[in-house]
Write an enzyme that holds these catalytic residues in place. Sequence first.
Site, short mmCIF file in Angstrom:
data_model
loop_
_atom_site.label_atom_id
_atom_site.label_comp_id
_atom_site.label_asym_id
_atom_site.label_seq_id
_atom_site.Cartn_x
_atom_site.Cartn_y
_atom_site.Cartn_z
N ASP A 113 0.81 -1.22 0.00
CA ASP A 113 0.00 0.00 0.00
C ASP A 113 0.84 1.28 0.00
OD1 ASP A 113 -2.27 -1.73 0.28
OD2 ASP A 113 -1.80 -1.85 2.41
N LYS B 22 2.26 2.53 -5.03
CA LYS B 22 3.07 2.17 -6.20
C LYS B 22 2.35 2.49 -7.51
CE LYS B 22 3.10 -2.07 -4.60
NZ LYS B 22 2.69 -1.93 -3.20
N GLY C 8 -4.42 -4.34 -4.56
CA GLY C 8 -5.48 -3.50 -5.08
C GLY C 8 -5.01 -2.07 -5.12
N HIS C 9 -5.26 -1.41 -6.23
CA HIS C 9 -4.98 0.02 -6.21
C HIS C 9 -5.98 0.79 -7.06
CE1 HIS C 9 -2.07 -1.58 -9.22
NE2 HIS C 9 -2.66 -0.68 -9.95
N GLN D 280 2.12 -5.77 -3.36
CA GLN D 280 2.45 -5.81 -1.93
C GLN D 280 3.77 -5.07 -1.68
OE1 GLN D 280 1.66 -9.30 -3.22
NE2 GLN D 280 -0.41 -8.58 -2.99
P1 IMP Z 1 -2.50 -12.89 1.57
O1 IMP Z 1 -1.58 -12.27 0.57
O2 IMP Z 1 -3.95 -12.69 1.25
O3 IMP Z 1 -2.15 -14.33 1.84
O4 IMP Z 1 -2.28 -12.13 2.97
C1 IMP Z 1 -1.07 -12.25 3.71
C2 IMP Z 1 -0.71 -10.93 4.37
O5 IMP Z 1 -0.33 -9.98 3.36
C3 IMP Z 1 -1.83 -10.27 5.16
O6 IMP Z 1 -1.28 -9.58 6.27
C4 IMP Z 1 -2.40 -9.26 4.18
O7 IMP Z 1 -3.06 -8.19 4.82
C5 IMP Z 1 -1.14 -8.81 3.48
N1 IMP Z 1 -1.38 -8.32 2.11
C6 IMP Z 1 -1.63 -9.04 1.01
N2 IMP Z 1 -1.76 -8.25 -0.06
C7 IMP Z 1 -1.56 -6.99 0.36
C8 IMP Z 1 -1.54 -5.72 -0.30
O8 IMP Z 1 -1.69 -5.60 -1.52
N3 IMP Z 1 -1.31 -4.65 0.51
C9 IMP Z 1 -1.08 -4.77 1.83
N4 IMP Z 1 -1.08 -5.92 2.49
C10 IMP Z 1 -1.32 -7.03 1.76
#
Ligand code: IMP
Length: 433
Positions: A13, A16, A40-41, A232
């Site tokens: 977040d 980017k 997501g953006h 991420q």
């Molecule tokens: P997962 O990617 O859904 O398995 O989540 C694993 C961890 O990564 C969790 O703490 C999510 O909140 C975090 N996470 C996954 N994608 C994002 C993102 O795009 N932005 C911020 N945190 C993310």
Amino acid sequence: MGATAVIGLQWGDEAKGKIVDLLTKEHDIVVRYQGGANAGHTVVFDGQKFKLSLIPSGIFRHNVQSVIANGVVIDPASILGEIESLTSRGVAIDTNLMISDRAHVIFPWHKEEDRLMNDMGVGKEAIGTTMRGIGPCYRDKIGRSSAIRFGDLFRSDLKEKIEKIAAIKNRSLPGLAPNAEAAAQVKVMDAGEIYRQYAEYAEKLRPFVADVTGYLLDAVDAGKKILFEGAQGALLDIDYGTFPYVTSSNSSGVGISAGSGVPARYIDRLIGIVKAYTTRVGGGPFPTELDNEIGQKIRDRGNEYGTVTKRPRRCGWFDAVAARYTARLSGVTEISLMLLDVLSTFDEISICTAYEIDGKTTTHFPANAEDLRRVKPVLETHPGWSEDITRISRYADLPENAKKYVARISEVIGKPISMVSVGPSREQTIAVE
Ligand code: IMP
């Protein structure tokens, strides 16, 4: 040579998307290479707001090729939803979108596994995933025997494969439930229905599926300019992040080659993206977290709520120990400092320059999440600024204290800061002289 990459250096977040959007016009191809619909953006294009998860933001420029490479895990329903929502609002999607035939497919059992496993407690708290089935899909990819790739969707044995895997999942899923009552509520995987649905998705997506790696290697040979768009942030990297509170892909710079097939040596500009402070969604250690009114002020001013899950983001001061670690790890050549305007009106702003653990001070980022949980941040405090900086377009015009803060962040990370962002629009981006 000539490829550029944009990598988040915190827990995701970092905005980017805005930098990717600014750079897209200078490139021929934009590539997503890891993660999935957990990212997501929001992109503002022609005055309209669009939410993107899987599709690279290059999609708004028709002459730019948008590519989803092998390292991404794709939920077909999710990408079709994105395609439909974009086309219904006038964005042309045809040969300008490519999906790798090597990318792995997310199935309903992956989402059910994500739901059941999130609460299992690998550590002191839940990982707090986005529940998009990301981790379980990557696990099946590594495990191989129950994985299906995009190219497999068009092969004659798809039905047989789905039947075999659904039978295995129907046996294993109830075992993941914490008790008999929860086990009885586990969704039964109906292979016939899943096959019917996925065959339909496959037909709709067929025009986009291609050998992306072959395409990218040809593009490299032809001297095309490629932009890699990380999802991420590096602190969520499966190998180098705050394991197990991470995502299931290599979200630091190291993931680019494995996720696309393009050798790292072709990337000569690597932009690390950081916020002027730090945020985190989900569980896991966060040394500079401010669980108080200062954290709430950052959340309010920065509108720090998740794009995908809408969860309030945890907020804290800039952690230079973490950012220096991920900047070095990702091989960044420059930094973009985002959301500096959010810090206006704070009397004082702190930067964490070291950690104290077991009576020792260190600037090394620990490998173990429980060690990181125990560190005490060593903070240095800087005077803030009260001016609204959202309309400033020249670096020289920023308040002195803001410039000092930017310079100090660059110093503690050990990389030059080339851009400072003071608002969401393209114009609110200041080149650092
Ligand atoms: P997962 O990617 O859904 O398995 O989540 C694993 C961890 O990564 C969790 O703490 C999510 O909140 C975090 N996470 C996954 N994608 C994002 C993102 O795009 N932005 C911020 N945190 C993310």
